[in-house]
Design a protein around this motif. Sequence first.
Motif, PDB file in Angstrom:
ATOM      1  N   PRO A 232       0.811  -1.241   0.000  1.00 46.39           N
ATOM      2  CA  PRO A 232       0.000   0.000   0.000  1.00 46.39           C
ATOM      3  C   PRO A 232       0.830   1.271   0.000  1.00 46.39           C
ATOM      4  O   PRO A 232       0.301   2.352  -0.301  1.00 46.39           O
ATOM      5  CB  PRO A 232      -0.821  -0.121   1.291  1.00 46.39           C
ATOM      6  CG  PRO A 232      -0.807  -1.574   1.631  1.00 46.39           C
ATOM      7  CD  PRO A 232       0.521  -2.086   1.158  1.00 46.39           C
ATOM      8  N   ALA A 233       2.128   1.163   0.325  1.00 49.85           N
ATOM      9  CA  ALA A 233       2.968   2.349   0.333  1.00 49.85           C
ATOM     10  C   ALA A 233       3.336   2.810  -1.072  1.00 49.85           C
ATOM     11  O   ALA A 233       3.833   3.927  -1.246  1.00 49.85           O
ATOM     12  CB  ALA A 233       4.252   2.076   1.137  1.00 49.85           C
ATOM     13  N   HIS A 234       3.108   1.976  -2.067  1.00 49.53           N
ATOM     14  CA  HIS A 234       3.429   2.328  -3.451  1.00 49.53           C
ATOM     15  C   HIS A 234       2.155   2.816  -4.140  1.00 49.53           C
ATOM     16  O   HIS A 234       1.099   2.195  -4.008  1.00 49.53           O
ATOM     17  CB  HIS A 234       3.989   1.106  -4.182  1.00 49.53           C
ATOM     18  CG  HIS A 234       4.655   1.434  -5.481  1.00 49.53           C
ATOM     19  ND1 HIS A 234       3.978   1.950  -6.575  1.00 49.53           N
ATOM     20  CD2 HIS A 234       5.960   1.296  -5.886  1.00 49.53           C
ATOM     21  CE1 HIS A 234       4.819   2.122  -7.572  1.00 49.53           C
ATOM     22  NE2 HIS A 234       6.019   1.741  -7.179  1.00 49.53           N
ATOM     23  N   PRO A 235       2.220   3.927  -4.892  1.00 46.78           N
ATOM     24  CA  PRO A 235       1.004   4.432  -5.551  1.00 46.78           C
ATOM     25  C   PRO A 235       0.378   3.444  -6.520  1.00 46.78           C
ATOM     26  O   PRO A 235      -0.827   3.519  -6.789  1.00 46.78           O
ATOM     27  CB  PRO A 235       1.477   5.698  -6.270  1.00 46.78           C
ATOM     28  CG  PRO A 235       2.974   5.591  -6.350  1.00 46.78           C
ATOM     29  CD  PRO A 235       3.390   4.816  -5.152  1.00 46.78           C
ATOM     30  N   ASP A 236       1.136   2.502  -7.054  1.00 47.34           N
ATOM     31  CA  ASP A 236       0.564   1.529  -7.983  1.00 47.34           C
ATOM     32  C   ASP A 236      -0.272   0.459  -7.286  1.00 47.34           C
ATOM     33  O   ASP A 236      -0.937  -0.333  -7.963  1.00 47.34           O
ATOM     34  CB  ASP A 236       1.663   0.868  -8.820  1.00 47.34           C
ATOM     35  CG  ASP A 236       2.204   1.797  -9.895  1.00 47.34           C
ATOM     36  OD1 ASP A 236       1.479   2.731 -10.278  1.00 47.34           O
ATOM     37  OD2 ASP A 236       3.356   1.596 -10.331  1.00 47.34           O
ATOM     38  N   ALA A 265       4.699  -7.582  -8.000  1.00 55.10           N
ATOM     39  CA  ALA A 265       5.839  -6.704  -8.244  1.00 55.10           C
ATOM     40  C   ALA A 265       6.987  -7.077  -7.312  1.00 55.10           C
ATOM     41  O   ALA A 265       6.781  -7.691  -6.254  1.00 55.10           O
ATOM     42  CB  ALA A 265       5.427  -5.253  -8.002  1.00 55.10           C
ATOM     43  N   PRO A 266       8.219  -6.710  -7.681  1.00 52.76           N
ATOM     44  CA  PRO A 266       9.344  -6.901  -6.750  1.00 52.76           C
ATOM     45  C   PRO A 266       9.135  -6.102  -5.461  1.00 52.76           C
ATOM     46  O   PRO A 266       8.261  -5.224  -5.398  1.00 52.76           O
ATOM     47  CB  PRO A 266      10.543  -6.372  -7.536  1.00 52.76           C
ATOM     48  CG  PRO A 266      10.113  -6.333  -8.961  1.00 52.76           C
ATOM     49  CD  PRO A 266       8.640  -6.096  -8.947  1.00 52.76           C
ATOM     50  N   ALA A 267       9.964  -6.388  -4.468  1.00 52.14           N
ATOM     51  CA  ALA A 267       9.822  -5.717  -3.176  1.00 52.14           C
ATOM     52  C   ALA A 267      10.293  -4.268  -3.210  1.00 52.14           C
ATOM     53  O   ALA A 267       9.802  -3.428  -2.443  1.00 52.14           O
ATOM     54  CB  ALA A 267      10.591  -6.495  -2.103  1.00 52.14           C
ATOM     55  N   PRO A 275       8.939   6.434  -7.015  1.00 53.80           N
ATOM     56  CA  PRO A 275       8.394   5.070  -7.093  1.00 53.80           C
ATOM     57  C   PRO A 275       8.811   4.379  -8.394  1.00 53.80           C
ATOM     58  O   PRO A 275       8.693   4.960  -9.469  1.00 53.80           O
ATOM     59  CB  PRO A 275       6.872   5.295  -7.046  1.00 53.80           C
ATOM     60  CG  PRO A 275       6.693   6.654  -6.460  1.00 53.80           C
ATOM     61  CD  PRO A 275       7.877   7.450  -6.891  1.00 53.80           C
ATOM     62  N   VAL A 276       9.294   3.146  -8.292  1.00 47.37           N
ATOM     63  CA  VAL A 276       9.719   2.414  -9.489  1.00 47.37           C
ATOM     64  C   VAL A 276       8.513   1.779 -10.177  1.00 47.37           C
ATOM     65  O   VAL A 276       7.451   1.609  -9.579  1.00 47.37           O
ATOM     66  CB  VAL A 276      10.759   1.325  -9.149  1.00 47.37           C
ATOM     67  CG1 VAL A 276      12.012   1.943  -8.563  1.00 47.37           C
ATOM     68  CG2 VAL A 276      10.165   0.280  -8.205  1.00 47.37           C
ATOM     69  N   ASP A 277       8.708   1.433 -11.451  1.00 47.25           N
ATOM     70  CA  ASP A 277       7.674   0.715 -12.212  1.00 47.25           C
ATOM     71  C   ASP A 277       8.173  -0.663 -12.608  1.00 47.25           C
ATOM     72  O   ASP A 277       7.781  -1.212 -13.635  1.00 47.25           O
ATOM     73  CB  ASP A 277       7.249   1.508 -13.451  1.00 47.25           C
ATOM     74  CG  ASP A 277       8.404   1.834 -14.387  1.00 47.25           C
ATOM     75  OD1 ASP A 277       9.568   1.543 -14.032  1.00 47.25           O
ATOM     76  OD2 ASP A 277       8.151   2.375 -15.474  1.00 47.25           O
TER      77      ASP A 277
END
Length: 344
Positions: A232-236, A265-267, A275-277
């Motif tokens: 949940p910490a990632h916008p995606d 997704a990876p960790a 944020p990575v994609d």
Amino acid sequence: MNWRMPSETAPHERTWMAFPREGFTLGDTTAEREEGYATWSAVAAAVARFEPVTMVVDPTEVERAKRMLPGEVTLLEAPVDEFWMRDHGPTFVVDDARPRVLGAVDWIFNGWGAPDWAQWQDSAAHAGLIAAHVGAELVSSVLVNEGGGIHVDGEGTVLLTETVQLDPRRNPFADRARVEAEMARTLGTTKAVWLSRGLTRDYDEMGTNGHVDIVATISSPGRIVLHDQRDPAHPDHAVTAQLRAELAAHTDAAGRTFEIVDLPAPATLTDAHGPVDWSYVNHLVVNGGVIACGFGEERADATARAILADAYPGREVVTVDARGLFARGGGIHCITQQQPAVAP
């Protein structure tokens, strides 16, 4: 003509790529440039284990390409500026009524919406160059589009995102009906499944504004593999939940509801730019194999291989470290383009 884009799982004649050249995308430092050359070369070597690879190489990079690429990779010398072959190169199609005929759709390419940093005029000519080289019929299009902005099942279904094909920087006068009509004419599709957007990082300066090939793919008719950001910490996290709901409300060209396979997704959540994609969805299916993105996370990479092996039964899944690609705005699917096999 009754053109049809086959599924990526159909037999391939070869895979096409473009070798990097110095410039904004490759990087400013020696270390950055070497990372780019090495990553593109590693992908080519992995694909060449399964099927022929032809690499378009700028005259300034021919000697480096000869030194870094396996001998079985064929080189085609031509001017190159951008080197994301999926996007600027041809989208290959077939005509079932003429089984020996190959077509090559030549979308208009404007560097993902003509950003100030992009240079694309040389590579925009590659569709015509490659079509002539392989003897394919050129299928001209007035739509600004990239191969990473579409996924098909080969049976009439195409995945699209509203923020790509309806992007005013690409197609300011397009609407869904016009886009769907052009997809039907060039790809033979009868059902467009529109997603509202792509991943968050893809809207940054060097992003594509929402390519579908980093978030969802049709592994077989009626079955979609979907990027799943579980933190949940990632916008995606919210984005992928939204996309899952949108896909659940759709049917494909045959009227089937989609079976959705989550691909975690990876960790890793962030890098120096936010944020990575990082996405395992951006893989390439080849003859007898799958070339999967790796991110240096042993557990996550292994989980992705297992899910992809189940999604593509009977194919060997090979991981290639793709962090050098994602740092430049894409993944393995983005730098490759399959040429389907036609009858001899």
